[in-house]
Design an enzyme around this catalytic site. Structure first.
Site, PDB file in Angstrom:
ATOM      1  N   ALA A   1     -12.543   5.023  15.611  1.00 16.53           N
ATOM      2  CA  ALA A   1     -11.630   5.734  16.504  1.00 16.53           C
ATOM      3  C   ALA A   1     -10.841   4.673  17.270  1.00 16.53           C
ATOM      4  O   ALA A   1     -11.201   3.491  17.258  1.00 16.53           O
ATOM      5  CB  ALA A   1     -12.408   6.620  17.464  1.00 16.53           C
ATOM      6  N   LYS A   2      -9.786   5.055  17.904  1.00 15.17           N
ATOM      7  CA  LYS A   2      -9.035   4.110  18.751  1.00 15.17           C
ATOM      8  C   LYS A   2      -8.148   4.917  19.676  1.00 15.17           C
ATOM      9  O   LYS A   2      -7.773   6.056  19.351  1.00 15.17           O
ATOM     10  CB  LYS A   2      -8.155   3.206  17.873  1.00 15.17           C
ATOM     11  CG  LYS A   2      -7.750   1.924  18.541  1.00 15.17           C
ATOM     12  CD  LYS A   2      -8.842   0.882  18.422  1.00 15.17           C
ATOM     13  CE  LYS A   2      -8.496  -0.389  19.177  1.00 15.17           C
ATOM     14  NZ  LYS A   2      -9.505  -1.432  18.944  1.00 15.17           N
TER      15      LYS A   2
END
Ligand code: NAD
Length: 422
Positions: free
Chosen positions: A110-111
């Site tokens: 994720a980011k």
């Protein structure tokens, strides 16, 4: 503030997908799995107003991208940058996904990011952006859903504000497990700051042993002298190597006899840059990358080794501590030239590994001392390296392809085991 596509971000996304495609083809993945694994599961864009110190109101755009949560909750940092955009965040989420998989961490990629310029904002403005962004993306976060961490221009201070914001949304109950990279007082882990450099060092030692090459006396060049670059320089010198050139965004310094990274850090703290350090010669970032050396460590930003300079690189080993420092065209040239590249998703996974330790410690409310953190980091990095090396030797592919094969086959196998819902 709509996100205009920068060339480098398009490249990073294409590069991340390209290496996945190569692995998917070699693994003969089913069409459905290719579609599932190639694209993120969720891409959230949030748009929110913040009152600035002068009384005006500015709208900010933020992002959170999550890959498919096949092997665990999402994990990845939050970046504050004036040019960040959805494509960049998506590329970084994909890199995180394969990084977690190659290290055997029970996470998916994720980011997050907010398009803002913290260098031109007051502490109060940064705090209000952080709290509001956290509140906006909290709908898709949680210790078993997605756990953010720091990235460019965010750190323990921002993570503390996020913990406080989330805790206030839970009737004031302390919620440390929602983010990692927190101050130790709030459930942060020992060893997080130097974790990426230390993890890279463990992988470098394994590499040199495999190549039967001694660290003692080896000539090391480091691009970028921030958290990661300064730590790896320190570890290499402590291990007997010579750091012969170092740079930052303002330029570089070189000395064939070796540079003391501790004194250089002190100089950088005082002056804001490595430039003009005593007993060194000035060198440009371009020349630094092409310096004759044994080990080159890109630790700054993406797309530094490209088809324009890949044939001029004179290192024997490249330890990619930055994310995406090598373009796909350059990667091919380096491989053909016999340069041993330790790919980013393996080399710089020490940071997320210690974030994993922090998440575990928070769940148990039982904290480890620094020695235990370092010992387990060494174990995780060494095991990840050996898994990738085994694939490299067995399949006669370069280390990057081997890392992607290891990561993609792991997630694909888990996806097959889970089967299809409905
Ligand atoms: P940082 O901000 O502490 O340091 C970055 C360094 O790079 C600084 O010295 C800066 O001056 C230099 N730099 C920036 N632009 C440059 C340019 N164009 N040419 C040369 N030098 C330049 O960042 P960091 O945390 O050390 O991260 C460095 C890299 O490592 C990034 O690619 C980051 O994504 C990656 N990374 C960091 C971690 C971590 O735990 N910090 C984990 C995994 C990957």
């Amino acid at each position: 503030m709509a996100g205009a596509r920068k060339q480098s971000e398009v490249k990073m996304l294409q590069t991340a997908q390209h290496f996945f495609d190569v692995a998917a083809k070699r693994l003969n993945l089913e069409e459905g799995l290719i579609v599932l694994l190639r694209h993120p599961k969720r891409k959230l864009i949030v748009n929110f107003p913040i009152k600035m110190d002068d009384g005006s109101v500015t709208n900010f755009e933020g992002y959170r991208v999550q890959c498919h949560a096949i092997t665990g909750p999402g994990k990845g940092g939050i970046r504050y940058h004036p040019e960040t955009n959805l494509e960049e965040v998506e590329a970084l989420a994909i890199l995180m996904n394969w990084k977690c998989a190659v290290s055997g961490l029970p996470f998916s990629g994720a980011k997050g990011g907010v398009r803002c310029n913290p260098e031109k904002m007051s502490v109060g403005e940064i705090e209000r952006v952080t709290r509001r962004y956290a509140a906006e993306i909290a709908v898709i976060l949680g210790p078993d859903v997605d756990i953010p961490a720091p990235d460019v221009f965010t750190g323990p201070r921002e993570m503390a504000w996020i913990v406080d914001t989330i805790s206030m949304h839970h009737h004031g109950e302390f919620m440390p497990g929602w983010v990692t990279g927190k101050p130790k007082l709030l459930g942060g882990s020992e060893g997080r700051e130097a974790a990426t450099g230390r993890g890279g060092y463990f992988v470098l030692l394994e590499t040199l042993e495999h190549l039967q090459f001694k660290l003692e006396g080896a000539r090391v060049v480091v691009q970028g002298f921030g958290n990661v670059g300064s730590s790896i320089a320190r570890f290499c010198v402590a291990g007997g190597a010579k750091v012969i050139a170092v740079s930052d965004v303002r330029g570089g310094v070189a000395n064939a006899k070796g540079i003391d990274p501790v004194a250089l850090k002190e100089h950088e703290r005082r002056t804001g840059s490595v430039v003009d350090f005593k007993n060194t010669e000035a060198i440009t970032n371009k020349d630094l990358l092409e310096t004759d050396c044994d080990i080159l460590v890109p630790s700054a930003i993406e797309d530094q080794i490209t088809k324009a300079n890949a044939h001029k690189i004179r290192a024997k080993v490249i330890l990619e501590l930055a994310n995406g420092p090598t373009t796909m065209e350059a990667d091919k040239i380096l491989h053909e030239r016999g340069i041993f590249v330790i790919p980013d998703i393996l080399a710089n996974s020490g940071g997320v590994t210690v974030s994993y330790f922090e998440w575990v410690q928070d769940r148990y409310r039982y904290f480890w001392d620094a020695d235990r953190v370092d010992e387990r980091l060494e174990q995780f990095m060494t095991e990840a390296f050996r898994r990738v090396l085994q694939t490299h030797l067995r399949d006669k592919v370069d280390m990057r392809t081997a890392a992607y094969l290891t990561a993609v086959s792991h997630v694909a196998e888990a996806a097959r085991a889970r089967g299809l819902y409905a």
